[in-house]
Design a protein around this motif. Sequence first.
Motif, PDB file in Angstrom:
ATOM      1  N   PRO A   2       1.152  -1.204  -0.209  1.00  0.00           N
ATOM      2  CA  PRO A   2       0.158   0.193   0.209  1.00  0.00           C
ATOM      3  C   PRO A   2       0.983   1.408  -0.273  1.00  0.00           C
ATOM      4  CG  PRO A   2      -0.789  -1.584   1.677  1.00  0.00           C
ATOM      5  CD  PRO A   2       0.390  -2.209   1.334  1.00  0.00           C
ATOM      6  N   LEU A   3       0.178   2.467  -0.055  1.00  0.00           N
ATOM      7  CA  LEU A   3       1.162   3.159  -0.838  1.00  0.00           C
ATOM      8  C   LEU A   3       1.236   3.499   0.664  1.00  0.00           C
ATOM      9  CD1 LEU A   3       1.889   4.944  -2.723  1.00  0.00           C
ATOM     10  CD2 LEU A   3       0.156   6.222  -2.822  1.00  0.00           C
ATOM     11  N   TYR A   4       0.319   4.288   1.532  1.00  0.00           N
ATOM     12  CA  TYR A   4       0.758   4.894   2.919  1.00  0.00           C
ATOM     13  C   TYR A   4       2.173   4.269   3.860  1.00  0.00           C
ATOM     14  CZ  TYR A   4      -1.206   0.274   5.110  1.00  0.00           C
ATOM     15  OH  TYR A   4      -2.285  -0.958   5.738  1.00  0.00           O
ATOM     16  N   THR A   5       2.517   3.002   2.701  1.00  0.00           N
ATOM     17  CA  THR A   5       3.688   2.902   4.078  1.00  0.00           C
ATOM     18  C   THR A   5       4.886   3.419   3.506  1.00  0.00           C
ATOM     19  OG1 THR A   5       4.275   0.846   2.562  1.00  0.00           O
ATOM     20  CG2 THR A   5       2.395  -0.100   4.233  1.00  0.00           C
ATOM     21  N   SER A   6       4.922   3.775   2.378  1.00  0.00           N
ATOM     22  CA  SER A   6       6.481   4.681   2.224  1.00  0.00           C
ATOM     23  C   SER A   6       5.813   6.235   1.688  1.00  0.00           C
ATOM     24  CB  SER A   6       6.458   4.000   0.459  1.00  0.00           C
ATOM     25  OG  SER A   6       5.590   4.564  -0.414  1.00  0.00           O
ATOM     26  N   GLN A   7       4.846   6.125   2.551  1.00  0.00           N
ATOM     27  CA  GLN A   7       4.718   8.252   2.617  1.00  0.00           C
ATOM     28  C   GLN A   7       3.576   8.545   4.093  1.00  0.00           C
ATOM     29  OE1 GLN A   7       4.870   9.998  -0.008  1.00  0.00           O
ATOM     30  NE2 GLN A   7       5.626   9.120  -1.530  1.00  0.00           N
ATOM     31  N   GLY A  17      -1.505  20.375  20.282  1.00  0.00           N
ATOM     32  CA  GLY A  17      -1.090  21.734  19.380  1.00  0.00           C
ATOM     33  C   GLY A  17       0.561  21.338  18.585  1.00  0.00           C
ATOM     34  N   GLU A  18       0.073  20.916  18.436  1.00  0.00           N
ATOM     35  CA  GLU A  18       1.609  20.391  17.318  1.00  0.00           C
ATOM     36  C   GLU A  18       1.294  19.297  16.054  1.00  0.00           C
ATOM     37  OE1 GLU A  18       4.092  17.844  20.116  1.00  0.00           O
ATOM     38  OE2 GLU A  18       4.610  20.124  21.377  1.00  0.00           O
ATOM     39  N   LYS A  19       1.850  19.117  15.121  1.00  0.00           N
ATOM     40  CA  LYS A  19       2.355  18.164  14.248  1.00  0.00           C
ATOM     41  C   LYS A  19       2.356  16.781  15.116  1.00  0.00           C
ATOM     42  CE  LYS A  19       2.623  21.219  10.191  1.00  0.00           C
ATOM     43  NZ  LYS A  19       3.636  22.171   9.727  1.00  0.00           N
ATOM     44  N   GLU A  20       1.997  16.241  14.089  1.00  0.00           N
ATOM     45  CA  GLU A  20       2.418  14.602  14.457  1.00  0.00           C
ATOM     46  C   GLU A  20       2.036  13.287  14.070  1.00  0.00           C
ATOM     47  OE1 GLU A  20      -0.256  13.437  18.004  1.00  0.00           O
ATOM     48  OE2 GLU A  20       0.093  14.742  19.186  1.00  0.00           O
ATOM     49  N   ASP A  21       2.841  12.245  14.477  1.00  0.00           N
ATOM     50  CA  ASP A  21       3.059  11.000  12.726  1.00  0.00           C
ATOM     51  C   ASP A  21       1.728  10.690  12.967  1.00  0.00           C
ATOM     52  OD1 ASP A  21       5.673  11.947  12.109  1.00  0.00           O
ATOM     53  OD2 ASP A  21       6.844  10.474  13.905  1.00  0.00           O
ATOM     54  N   PHE A  22       0.888  10.278  11.572  1.00  0.00           N
ATOM     55  CA  PHE A  22      -0.310   9.581  12.049  1.00  0.00           C
ATOM     56  C   PHE A  22       0.050   8.091  12.164  1.00  0.00           C
ATOM     57  CE2 PHE A  22      -3.620   7.794   9.350  1.00  0.00           C
ATOM     58  CZ  PHE A  22      -4.325   7.471  10.463  1.00  0.00           C
ATOM     59  N   LYS A  23      -0.349   7.815  12.514  1.00  0.00           N
ATOM     60  CA  LYS A  23      -0.242   5.973  13.225  1.00  0.00           C
ATOM     61  C   LYS A  23      -1.854   5.521  13.642  1.00  0.00           C
ATOM     62  CE  LYS A  23       4.346   5.919  14.870  1.00  0.00           C
ATOM     63  NZ  LYS A  23       5.416   5.800  15.991  1.00  0.00           N
ATOM     64  N   ILE A  25      -5.308   3.518  14.641  1.00  0.00           N
ATOM     65  CA  ILE A  25      -5.775   2.677  15.915  1.00  0.00           C
ATOM     66  C   ILE A  25      -4.787   0.661  15.227  1.00  0.00           C
ATOM     67  CG2 ILE A  25      -6.959   1.606  17.560  1.00  0.00           C
ATOM     68  CD1 ILE A  25      -8.492   4.420  17.815  1.00  0.00           C
ATOM     69  N   HIS A  26      -6.009   0.705  14.110  1.00  0.00           N
ATOM     70  CA  HIS A  26      -5.486  -0.302  13.585  1.00  0.00           C
ATOM     71  C   HIS A  26      -5.157   0.007  11.631  1.00  0.00           C
ATOM     72  CE1 HIS A  26      -8.436  -1.536  15.912  1.00  0.00           C
ATOM     73  NE2 HIS A  26      -9.630  -0.895  15.826  1.00  0.00           N
ATOM     74  N   GLU A  27      -4.113  -0.859  11.701  1.00  0.00           N
ATOM     75  CA  GLU A  27      -3.030  -0.130  10.604  1.00  0.00           C
ATOM     76  C   GLU A  27      -4.143  -0.525   9.176  1.00  0.00           C
ATOM     77  OE1 GLU A  27       1.236  -1.958   8.248  1.00  0.00           O
ATOM     78  OE2 GLU A  27       0.483  -2.662   9.996  1.00  0.00           O
ATOM     79  N   GLY A  28      -3.782   0.828   8.377  1.00  0.00           N
ATOM     80  CA  GLY A  28      -4.480   0.041   6.607  1.00  0.00           C
ATOM     81  C   GLY A  28      -5.988   0.546   6.913  1.00  0.00           C
ATOM     82  N   ASN A  29      -6.360   1.220   8.215  1.00  0.00           N
ATOM     83  CA  ASN A  29      -8.200   1.494   7.978  1.00  0.00           C
ATOM     84  C   ASN A  29      -7.648   2.901   8.945  1.00  0.00           C
ATOM     85  OD1 ASN A  29      -9.693  -0.835   7.500  1.00  0.00           O
ATOM     86  ND2 ASN A  29      -7.398  -1.747   8.417  1.00  0.00           N
ATOM     87  N   VAL A  30      -8.728   4.263   8.773  1.00  0.00           N
ATOM     88  CA  VAL A  30      -8.821   5.527   9.144  1.00  0.00           C
ATOM     89  C   VAL A  30     -10.058   4.982   9.326  1.00  0.00           C
ATOM     90  CG1 VAL A  30      -8.694   7.770   9.306  1.00  0.00           C
ATOM     91  CG2 VAL A  30      -6.599   6.134   7.461  1.00  0.00           C
ATOM     92  N   GLY A  31     -10.598   6.225  10.838  1.00  0.00           N
ATOM     93  CA  GLY A  31     -11.880   6.350  11.004  1.00  0.00           C
ATOM     94  C   GLY A  31     -11.714   7.995  11.262  1.00  0.00           C
ATOM     95  N   MET A  32     -12.590   8.122  11.193  1.00  0.00           N
ATOM     96  CA  MET A  32     -12.646   9.672  10.853  1.00  0.00           C
ATOM     97  C   MET A  32     -14.435  10.549  10.920  1.00  0.00           C
ATOM     98  SD  MET A  32     -11.417  12.553   8.008  1.00  0.00           S
ATOM     99  CE  MET A  32     -12.162  12.457   6.542  1.00  0.00           C
ATOM    100  N   TYR A  33     -14.510  10.867  12.229  1.00  0.00           N
ATOM    101  CA  TYR A  33     -15.612  11.048  12.005  1.00  0.00           C
ATOM    102  C   TYR A  33     -15.718  12.997  11.715  1.00  0.00           C
ATOM    103  CZ  TYR A  33     -20.356  12.800  14.228  1.00  0.00           C
ATOM    104  OH  TYR A  33     -21.674  13.216  14.355  1.00  0.00           O
ATOM    105  N   LEU A  64      -3.988   6.975  -0.939  1.00  0.00           N
ATOM    106  CA  LEU A  64      -2.712   6.354   0.074  1.00  0.00           C
ATOM    107  C   LEU A  64      -3.444   4.974   0.509  1.00  0.00           C
ATOM    108  CD1 LEU A  64      -0.937   8.995   2.657  1.00  0.00           C
ATOM    109  CD2 LEU A  64       0.199   8.347   0.533  1.00  0.00           C
ATOM    110  N   ASP A  65      -4.079   4.510  -0.205  1.00  0.00           N
ATOM    111  CA  ASP A  65      -4.713   3.016   0.109  1.00  0.00           C
ATOM    112  C   ASP A  65      -5.558   2.437   1.247  1.00  0.00           C
ATOM    113  OD1 ASP A  65      -3.769   2.595  -2.729  1.00  0.00           O
ATOM    114  OD2 ASP A  65      -1.496   1.868  -2.655  1.00  0.00           O
ATOM    115  N   TYR A  66      -5.298   3.741   2.514  1.00  0.00           N
ATOM    116  CA  TYR A  66      -6.086   3.148   3.338  1.00  0.00           C
ATOM    117  C   TYR A  66      -7.433   2.742   2.956  1.00  0.00           C
ATOM    118  CZ  TYR A  66      -2.504   5.540   6.178  1.00  0.00           C
ATOM    119  OH  TYR A  66      -1.465   5.763   7.181  1.00  0.00           O
TER     120      TYR A  66
END
Length: 492
Positions: A2-7, A17-23, A25-33, A64-66
């Motif tokens: 998947p593209l997200y592994t290299s981006q 109040g800061e930029k954080e690495d996006f990780k 909860i479940h690899e390859g999946n995003v839950g957004m409300y 990114l193939d999520y």
Amino acid sequence: MPLYTSQPLKIYNSLSGEKEDFKPIHEGNVGMYVCGPTVYSNVHLGNVRTFMSFDVIFRYFLHLDYKVRYVRNITDVGHIVDDVDEGEDKIAKKARLEQLEPMEVVQRYTVDFHDILKAFNFLPPSIEPTATGHIIEQIEIIKKIIDKGIGYVANGSVYFDVVKYNETNNYGILSGRNIEDMLANTRDLDGQSDKRNPQDFALWKKAEPEHIMRWPSPWSDGFPGWHLECTAMSTKYLGNHFDIHGGGMDLKFPHHECEIAQNEACTGQSPVNYWMHANMLTLNGKKMAKSTGNNILPGEILSGDNNILSKPFSASVTRFFMLQAHYRSILDFSDDAIVAAEKGYKRLMEAVETLPSITAGNTSSIDFGAWKQLCYDAMNDDFNTPILIAQLFEAVRYINLLKDGKETISTEDLASFTAAVNAFVFNVLGLSDEKNADEDDKLEGVVNMLIGMRNQARADKNFALSDQIRDQLIALGIQLKDGKEGTTFSIQ
């Protein structure tokens, strides 16, 4: 892979109040409300900007193939005017003024909301729940909060005890507000006598006899608090702990602050890893307001029916204009700004249309791989669309050099470059090539005219002409299909 592994992606988290690495909860999946509209009026341009920001975020995660579950609600209960616990329900007020059933108001403006977002080329969310469809879930959450000793009943209404909650938690963690300062600076308003503290907020409100929208509950016939709706819908579809919660900057306090408090009181855990907030839109340097006339609706931009702009502007030009600013920065909308954006949009589309005519050579004189990574770097840095657009105009410069024979490109690089330009322009930014759309409309008009001529020929029993029209269209790759509802066509 998947593209997200290299981006690797960084997101600005309002909680830290800061930029954080996006990780996730479940690899390859995003839950957004994302908090959706309260459907009591036409959707505002500022709302469109907020939803557009999250549309691009949704699109980029998909790119990114999520696997993304994107939940955006419809608030159709109609929370209280000015988003406080006293006052009048917005939807009920509109229904009374227009002498309509509240759900007629809801239906009218939900349709308007969808029509506008479709015009601006938004992807639909994965789930679009309504507040009225989740009354049972909201009542169950209230019961749990009462059982934990943080909710209390007063005269048929239920309130959240902010001071009690703050003994073991931090009310103000998102907005940076201090509960002691808030209590000291809040005067005791009339009509708040049911509350233990001025900062307490309603979980359930007992309906007055004249209140139209009401539901039975263990405490009274009434309606849920505004903050509770989003807690119920987000956790039902994304779980008690999910990746991203978004909305406009104006929702940070009290709405999102109260959501955090309700979740933690109910489940004992923080609900969201990354809180994201889109900034506001101004008009000619001032806050948009109907009362002052400094206001324009999205549909009025498209129709030109307004006294703000010099002419109508297309949805894609408007979208392009909005994405020239970062979602966390204030954006000022004006005639001069959108005129300039239209020129830039046309320049970009002309270059994209030129790409298929570029001839490949044996070698590339430009490092197209490096350019492509700069596009990713822009989006990986908290979805920085203005930097991405700047890189796309660098691509425009490359295309013009290639067209004029001043640079060369290999066959492999041309394929990769073309795919990347189209992906970022159309899939990520969500722009449309309106010239092609216009041509499609013209083609449809011509074919429908020929279908009409063929129908007349058949009615006149001139089957030779009827067959000739059908056969010549087939030769052009246009297949006619005769059915009970009439004749349709498809392009082969």
